[in-house]
Design an enzyme around this catalytic site. Structure first.
Site, PDB file in Angstrom:
ATOM      1  N   LYS A  10      22.341   4.204  -0.278  1.00  0.00           N
ATOM      2  CA  LYS A  10      22.539   4.214  -1.722  1.00  0.00           C
ATOM      3  C   LYS A  10      22.191   2.845  -2.331  1.00  0.00           C
ATOM      4  O   LYS A  10      21.469   2.753  -3.322  1.00  0.00           O
ATOM      5  CB  LYS A  10      24.003   4.564  -1.990  1.00  0.00           C
TER       6      LYS A  10
ATOM      7  N   SER B 200      -3.771  14.344   5.611  1.00  0.00           N
ATOM      8  CA  SER B 200      -3.390  14.983   4.349  1.00  0.00           C
ATOM      9  C   SER B 200      -2.810  13.954   3.395  1.00  0.00           C
ATOM     10  O   SER B 200      -2.043  13.089   3.803  1.00  0.00           O
ATOM     11  CB  SER B 200      -2.312  16.056   4.581  1.00  0.00           C
TER      12      SER B 200
ATOM     13  N   GLY C  57      -0.173  -1.769   7.950  1.00  0.00           N
ATOM     14  CA  GLY C  57      -0.687  -1.918   6.591  1.00  0.00           C
ATOM     15  C   GLY C  57      -2.191  -1.788   6.427  1.00  0.00           C
ATOM     16  O   GLY C  57      -2.730  -2.251   5.418  1.00  0.00           O
ATOM     17  N   SER C  58      -2.875  -1.111   7.368  1.00  0.00           N
ATOM     18  CA  SER C  58      -4.325  -0.974   7.175  1.00  0.00           C
ATOM     19  C   SER C  58      -4.628  -0.107   5.951  1.00  0.00           C
ATOM     20  O   SER C  58      -5.597  -0.358   5.231  1.00  0.00           O
ATOM     21  CB  SER C  58      -5.003  -0.421   8.431  1.00  0.00           C
ATOM     22  N   ASN C  59      -3.783   0.883   5.689  1.00  0.00           N
ATOM     23  CA  ASN C  59      -4.003   1.706   4.485  1.00  0.00           C
ATOM     24  C   ASN C  59      -3.707   0.918   3.218  1.00  0.00           C
ATOM     25  O   ASN C  59      -4.398   1.064   2.211  1.00  0.00           O
ATOM     26  CB  ASN C  59      -3.154   2.978   4.534  1.00  0.00           C
TER      27      ASN C  59
ATOM     28  N   HIS D 278      -0.472  11.448   5.449  1.00  0.00           N
ATOM     29  CA  HIS D 278       0.091  11.837   6.751  1.00  0.00           C
ATOM     30  C   HIS D 278      -1.046  12.277   7.672  1.00  0.00           C
ATOM     31  O   HIS D 278      -1.903  13.062   7.256  1.00  0.00           O
ATOM     32  CB  HIS D 278       1.095  12.984   6.557  1.00  0.00           C
TER      33      HIS D 278
ATOM     34  N   ASN E 228       2.033  10.390  -0.560  1.00  0.00           N
ATOM     35  CA  ASN E 228       2.044   9.899   0.819  1.00  0.00           C
ATOM     36  C   ASN E 228       0.771  10.345   1.534  1.00  0.00           C
ATOM     37  O   ASN E 228       0.121  11.308   1.122  1.00  0.00           O
ATOM     38  CB  ASN E 228       3.272  10.475   1.552  1.00  0.00           C
TER      39      ASN E 228
ATOM     40  N   ASP F 299       7.395  15.315   4.917  1.00  0.00           N
ATOM     41  CA  ASP F 299       5.999  15.774   4.842  1.00  0.00           C
ATOM     42  C   ASP F 299       5.890  17.233   4.398  1.00  0.00           C
ATOM     43  O   ASP F 299       5.039  17.991   4.887  1.00  0.00           O
ATOM     44  CB  ASP F 299       5.285  15.567   6.199  1.00  0.00           C
TER      45      ASP F 299
END
Ligand code: GRF
Length: 181
Positions: free
Chosen positions: A61, A131, A12-14, A104, A102, A140
């Site tokens: 689902k 990216s 979770g650093s981002n 990546h 996202n 991705d």
């Protein structure tokens, strides 16, 4: 101001970099699919609400049904993936088309999927990218919004490279989201 949900599965650093950045939005909730993930501690420390939905306890689902209920309850308008280790179904992605982003650690389309940094490092790449991209139903494969690179020196270890990649991610992701928001 838009309502955002951040999805993460691990360290979770981002997540923390985004939560502490000055973004023009409401980060309403962290959604985490692993009950022991360190990112939950970060949310507690920062004071952001979190929801744990353990993906391993549901069929795909039912899991996505629960996620959609949460997104509706929190009135989420943009979904930000930050180290979220699950692939959404194409139904889910279609429902939130162009609303899932996202990050990546590669110069996409190179090194899609897992262990991108390790693969680039073992190929002796001298530039490794990060990216930010829209999410489609592939791994991705969605349109790239922004990409920046770090330089790898001859004496860099894999650990050094990860540090550089994370530092770049923590500045690039808020910068790109600020632009989008
Ligand atoms: C980052 O390298 C990101 O690019 C990738 O997963 C990693 C998550 O790191 N999608 P962290 O959990 O944010 O520290």
């Amino acid at each position: 101001m838009k309502n955002l949900a951040i999805f993460a599965s691990g360290n979770g650093s981002n997540f923390e970099a985004l939560a502490c950045a000055n973004l023009n939005c409401n980060i309403r909730v962290l959604i985490c699919n692993k009950k022991d993930a360190y990112v939950i501690k970060r949310a507690q420390k920062i004071g952001i609400k979190y929801e744990i939905v353990e993906s391993e306890n549901y069929s795909k689902k039912d899991y996505e049904k629960k996620i959609i209920e949460l997104l509706q309850a929190y009135e989420i308008e943009l979904i930000i993936l930050a180290g979220y280790m699950k692939i959404f179904s194409s139904d889910f992605v279609d429902k939130y088309s162009n609303k899932i982003i996202n990050i990546h650690p590669s110069k996409l389309p190179n090194y899609r999927g897992l262990n991108a940094v390790e693969r680039a490092f073992s190929n002796n790449d001298k530039e490794i990218g990060v990216s930010v991209h829209f999410v489609d139903s592939g791994v991705d494969t969605g349109n790239v919004i922004a990409c920046e690179c770090i330089n790898v020196s001859d004496d860099d270890t894999l650990e050094d490279v990860f540090k550089k990649i994370h530092d770049l991610e923590h500045s690039l992701y808020p910068k790109v989201l600020r632009r989008i928001l």
